[in-house]
Write a protein that holds these residues in place. Structure first.
Motif, PDB file in Angstrom:
ATOM      1  N   MET A 198      -0.396   9.442  -7.615  1.00 40.70           N
ATOM      2  CA  MET A 198      -1.227   9.977  -6.536  1.00 40.70           C
ATOM      3  C   MET A 198      -0.353  10.127  -5.295  1.00 40.70           C
ATOM      4  N   GLY A 199       0.083  11.357  -5.020  1.00 43.88           N
ATOM      5  CA  GLY A 199       0.990  11.564  -3.900  1.00 43.88           C
ATOM      6  C   GLY A 199       2.251  10.757  -4.113  1.00 43.88           C
ATOM      7  N   PRO A 200       2.677   9.977  -3.097  1.00 43.38           N
ATOM      8  CA  PRO A 200       3.902   9.191  -3.252  1.00 43.38           C
ATOM      9  C   PRO A 200       3.698   7.906  -4.052  1.00 43.38           C
ATOM     10  N   TRP A 201       2.466   7.605  -4.424  1.00 42.03           N
ATOM     11  CA  TRP A 201       2.164   6.340  -5.098  1.00 42.03           C
ATOM     12  C   TRP A 201       2.159   6.514  -6.616  1.00 42.03           C
ATOM     13  N   ILE A 202       2.758   5.547  -7.326  1.00 40.37           N
ATOM     14  CA  ILE A 202       2.505   5.399  -8.758  1.00 40.37           C
ATOM     15  C   ILE A 202       1.596   4.190  -8.898  1.00 40.37           C
ATOM     16  N   ASN A 203       0.539   4.327  -9.680  1.00 39.32           N
ATOM     17  CA  ASN A 203      -0.514   3.313  -9.741  1.00 39.32           C
ATOM     18  C   ASN A 203      -0.813   2.896 -11.169  1.00 39.32           C
ATOM     19  N   VAL A 204      -1.104   1.615 -11.344  1.00 44.14           N
ATOM     20  CA  VAL A 204      -1.765   1.127 -12.555  1.00 44.14           C
ATOM     21  C   VAL A 204      -3.185   0.779 -12.132  1.00 44.14           C
ATOM     22  N   LEU A 205      -4.158   1.386 -12.796  1.00 47.79           N
ATOM     23  CA  LEU A 205      -5.562   1.217 -12.400  1.00 47.79           C
ATOM     24  C   LEU A 205      -6.356   0.681 -13.583  1.00 47.79           C
ATOM     25  N   ASP A 206      -6.065  -0.560 -13.966  1.00 51.72           N
ATOM     26  CA  ASP A 206      -6.750  -1.195 -15.078  1.00 51.72           C
ATOM     27  C   ASP A 206      -7.870  -2.098 -14.570  1.00 51.72           C
ATOM     28  N   GLU A 207      -8.676  -2.590 -15.492  1.00 55.59           N
ATOM     29  CA  GLU A 207      -9.879  -3.337 -15.108  1.00 55.59           C
ATOM     30  C   GLU A 207      -9.550  -4.603 -14.330  1.00 55.59           C
ATOM     31  N   THR A 208      -8.509  -5.316 -14.742  1.00 58.06           N
ATOM     32  CA  THR A 208      -8.193  -6.579 -14.064  1.00 58.06           C
ATOM     33  C   THR A 208      -6.809  -6.575 -13.423  1.00 58.06           C
ATOM     34  N   PHE A 209      -6.106  -5.441 -13.448  1.00 59.53           N
ATOM     35  CA  PHE A 209      -4.782  -5.347 -12.835  1.00 59.53           C
ATOM     36  C   PHE A 209      -4.607  -3.986 -12.185  1.00 59.53           C
ATOM     37  N   ASN A 210      -4.294  -4.007 -10.893  1.00 62.40           N
ATOM     38  CA  ASN A 210      -3.942  -2.792 -10.160  1.00 62.40           C
ATOM     39  C   ASN A 210      -2.564  -2.974  -9.548  1.00 62.40           C
ATOM     40  N   LEU A 211      -1.744  -1.931  -9.667  1.00 64.66           N
ATOM     41  CA  LEU A 211      -0.438  -1.884  -9.015  1.00 64.66           C
ATOM     42  C   LEU A 211      -0.359  -0.582  -8.244  1.00 64.66           C
ATOM     43  N   HIS A 212       0.142  -0.665  -6.996  1.00 67.27           N
ATOM     44  CA  HIS A 212       0.330   0.527  -6.167  1.00 67.27           C
ATOM     45  C   HIS A 212       1.738   0.459  -5.593  1.00 67.27           C
ATOM     46  N   LEU A 213       2.613   1.395  -5.973  1.00 68.49           N
ATOM     47  CA  LEU A 213       4.011   1.352  -5.559  1.00 68.49           C
ATOM     48  C   LEU A 213       4.410   2.703  -4.972  1.00 68.49           C
ATOM     49  N   ARG A 214       5.012   2.670  -3.780  1.00 71.26           N
ATOM     50  CA  ARG A 214       5.447   3.889  -3.086  1.00 71.26           C
ATOM     51  C   ARG A 214       6.795   4.347  -3.659  1.00 71.26           C
ATOM     52  N   THR A 215       6.753   5.324  -4.547  1.00 72.85           N
ATOM     53  CA  THR A 215       7.991   5.769  -5.181  1.00 72.85           C
ATOM     54  C   THR A 215       8.930   6.445  -4.186  1.00 72.85           C
ATOM     55  N   ASP A 216       8.377   7.000  -3.101  1.00 75.76           N
ATOM     56  CA  ASP A 216       9.233   7.647  -2.105  1.00 75.76           C
ATOM     57  C   ASP A 216      10.047   6.643  -1.297  1.00 75.76           C
ATOM     58  N   LEU A 217       9.706   5.362  -1.405  1.00 79.20           N
ATOM     59  CA  LEU A 217      10.447   4.328  -0.688  1.00 79.20           C
ATOM     60  C   LEU A 217      11.483   3.623  -1.563  1.00 79.20           C
ATOM     61  N   ILE A 218      11.585   4.040  -2.832  1.00 77.77           N
ATOM     62  CA  ILE A 218      12.606   3.457  -3.705  1.00 77.77           C
ATOM     63  C   ILE A 218      13.964   4.015  -3.306  1.00 77.77           C
ATOM     64  N   THR A 231       1.102 -10.198 -16.615  1.00 76.13           N
ATOM     65  CA  THR A 231       1.655 -10.206 -17.969  1.00 76.13           C
ATOM     66  C   THR A 231       0.629  -9.606 -18.911  1.00 76.13           C
ATOM     67  N   GLY A 232       1.044  -8.598 -19.652  1.00 75.81           N
ATOM     68  CA  GLY A 232       0.142  -8.002 -20.621  1.00 75.81           C
ATOM     69  C   GLY A 232       0.344  -6.501 -20.715  1.00 75.81           C
ATOM     70  N   PRO A 233      -0.407  -5.849 -21.592  1.00 78.13           N
ATOM     71  CA  PRO A 233      -0.318  -4.391 -21.686  1.00 78.13           C
ATOM     72  C   PRO A 233      -0.940  -3.729 -20.461  1.00 78.13           C
ATOM     73  N   ILE A 234      -0.600  -2.482 -20.247  1.00 75.94           N
ATOM     74  CA  ILE A 234      -1.231  -1.674 -19.205  1.00 75.94           C
ATOM     75  C   ILE A 234      -1.747  -0.398 -19.858  1.00 75.94           C
ATOM     76  N   LYS A 235      -2.738   0.244 -19.229  1.00 80.51           N
ATOM     77  CA  LYS A 235      -3.365   1.404 -19.864  1.00 80.51           C
ATOM     78  C   LYS A 235      -3.406   2.641 -18.983  1.00 80.51           C
ATOM     79  N   ASN A 236      -3.888   2.480 -17.755  1.00 79.12           N
ATOM     80  CA  ASN A 236      -4.235   3.636 -16.939  1.00 79.12           C
ATOM     81  C   ASN A 236      -3.210   3.823 -15.812  1.00 79.12           C
ATOM     82  N   VAL A 237      -2.209   4.662 -16.035  1.00 77.58           N
ATOM     83  CA  VAL A 237      -1.157   4.922 -15.045  1.00 77.58           C
ATOM     84  C   VAL A 237      -1.409   6.281 -14.412  1.00 77.58           C
ATOM     85  N   LYS A 238      -1.484   6.303 -13.079  1.00 75.63           N
ATOM     86  CA  LYS A 238      -1.778   7.555 -12.373  1.00 75.63           C
ATOM     87  C   LYS A 238      -0.832   7.734 -11.195  1.00 75.63           C
TER      88      LYS A 238
END
Length: 347
Positions: free
Chosen positions: A271-291, A262-269
């Motif tokens: 990388m290949g099939p992955w969409i990522n949030v790469l913040d200091e205390t929160f990382n998300l890695h999601l395979r968009t090709d599998l949606i 819960t909170g704002p996010i800042k750094n969205v990148k």
């Protein structure tokens, strides 16, 4: 790999796959035809120590570790949060309700636990790892440079199993139950009950009551309360929220655990099939090709309608769920509704 292979042969094959193919544990285990949980259990007496159930008792002691990284994933999505385990409680669903580590835990799925120490170029990497009956990871707790190693040693000593035999028998995954035909569902009753919801937590009882799967429920929703959007929507939500500062909630889980940011996010990148949030205390890695499908879902509550973006894989399993940040007693953020309004609707 031959199922008769010994734990020692599997261990060596796993280590070779990691080293030669530069694979992470999960992928290296898959490469040699075993589950990740089996691969970790084969390392008992080396990198791993088997922990004893009940695993609730271990989670109750995790605050001793201080700030750590909590990791929960499914087949397509990885959710990592740095923080402290606080406000821990147990019941039908266990809860961890800290400002950073926010979990809904279903301990009946937690069948195997291990304390793992892997030697790396950065020094020893310590973690507590929990797996289901098939050897699939449910939840991991990784120590960081700022974590309390003495607390980790204390937890391992206290919860160490008497059985430190390498290897672990696992069960085969059970196929998902077949969906009931739409014609066998009380569709009018389902829609009326949907419209009468008072809380988002009423959704699971709604599905159970009418015997529908999650995606089937979205197909049968009252008009306007669930609609498909383009699969680019996850990336759009993350990029717009990062750009305009909208505070969001991101849920990622598996049958044994749901982890929430819960909170704002800042750094969205991307990388290949992955969409990522790469913040200091929160990382998300999601395979968009599998949606396979993306849905906007609206649920009535006492605080007004609550809107989510939900993404599903080809097996109908939910990959991730996104909301605007919300608190009980307060209406949904207008900024979040504005983001959802920008998502491309599919005909």
């Amino acid at each position: 790999m031959n199922q008769l292979a010994t734990t020692e042969q599997q261990y060596q094959a796993f280590q070779n796959a990691k080293k030669e193919q530069k694979l992470r544990n999960r992928e290296a285990a898959q490469a040699i035809g075993i589950s990740e949980g089996q691969a970790i259990a084969n390392a008992i007496g080396r990198e791993a120590i088997r922990l004893k159930a009940p695993f609730q008792d271990i989670i109750a002691d995790v605050p001793k570790l201080g700030r750590v990284m909590a990791l929960t994933r499914n087949e397509s999505t990885v959710h990592e949060k740095i923080g402290t385990y606080e406000n821990i409680s147990f019941g039908h669903a266990g809860l961890v309700l800290g400002p950073d580590i926010d979990l809904r835990v279903f301990y009946s799925y937690w069948k195997h636990g291990y304390a793992v120490t892997e030697e790396t170029e950065k020094g020893p990497q310590r973690s507590l790892q929990f797996y289901d009956a098939t050897g699939t990871a449910i939840h991991k707790i990784h120590l960081k440079d700022f974590s309390n190693v003495d607390g980790w040693n204390e937890i391992v000593q206290k919860h160490r199993s008497d059985d430190q035999t390498p290897g672990q028998a696992v069960e085969s995954a059970q196929p998902a139950p077949a969906e009931k035909p739409d014609s066998k569902i009380d569709q009018e009753g389902f829609k009326a009950t949907w419209l009468a919801m008072k809380d988002t937590h009423d959704f699971f009882p709604l599905l159970r009551k009418f015997g529908v799967s999650r995606l089937q429920g979205l197909r049968l929703a009252p008009e306007g309360y669930a609609y498909k959007v383009d699969n680019i929507s996850t990336q759009k939500v993350l990029e717009i929220a990062a750009a305009d500062g909208t505070s969001i909630m991101c849920f990622v889980g598996n049958p044994g655990n749901i982890q929430i940011h819960t909170g704002p996010i800042k750094n969205v990148k991307e990388m290949g099939p992955w969409i990522n949030v790469l913040d200091e205390t929160f990382n998300l890695h999601l395979r968009t090709d599998l949606i396979a499908e993306s849905w906007v879902v609206r649920k009535p509550t006492d605080d007004g309608e609550v809107t989510s973006l939900e993404v599903y894989d080809k097996d109908g399993e939910i990959m991730a769920q996104f909301f605007g940040e919300r608190k009980p007693g307060k209406p949904e953020l207008a900024a979040w509704r504005n983001i959802v309004a920008q998502l491309p609707i599919l005909a």
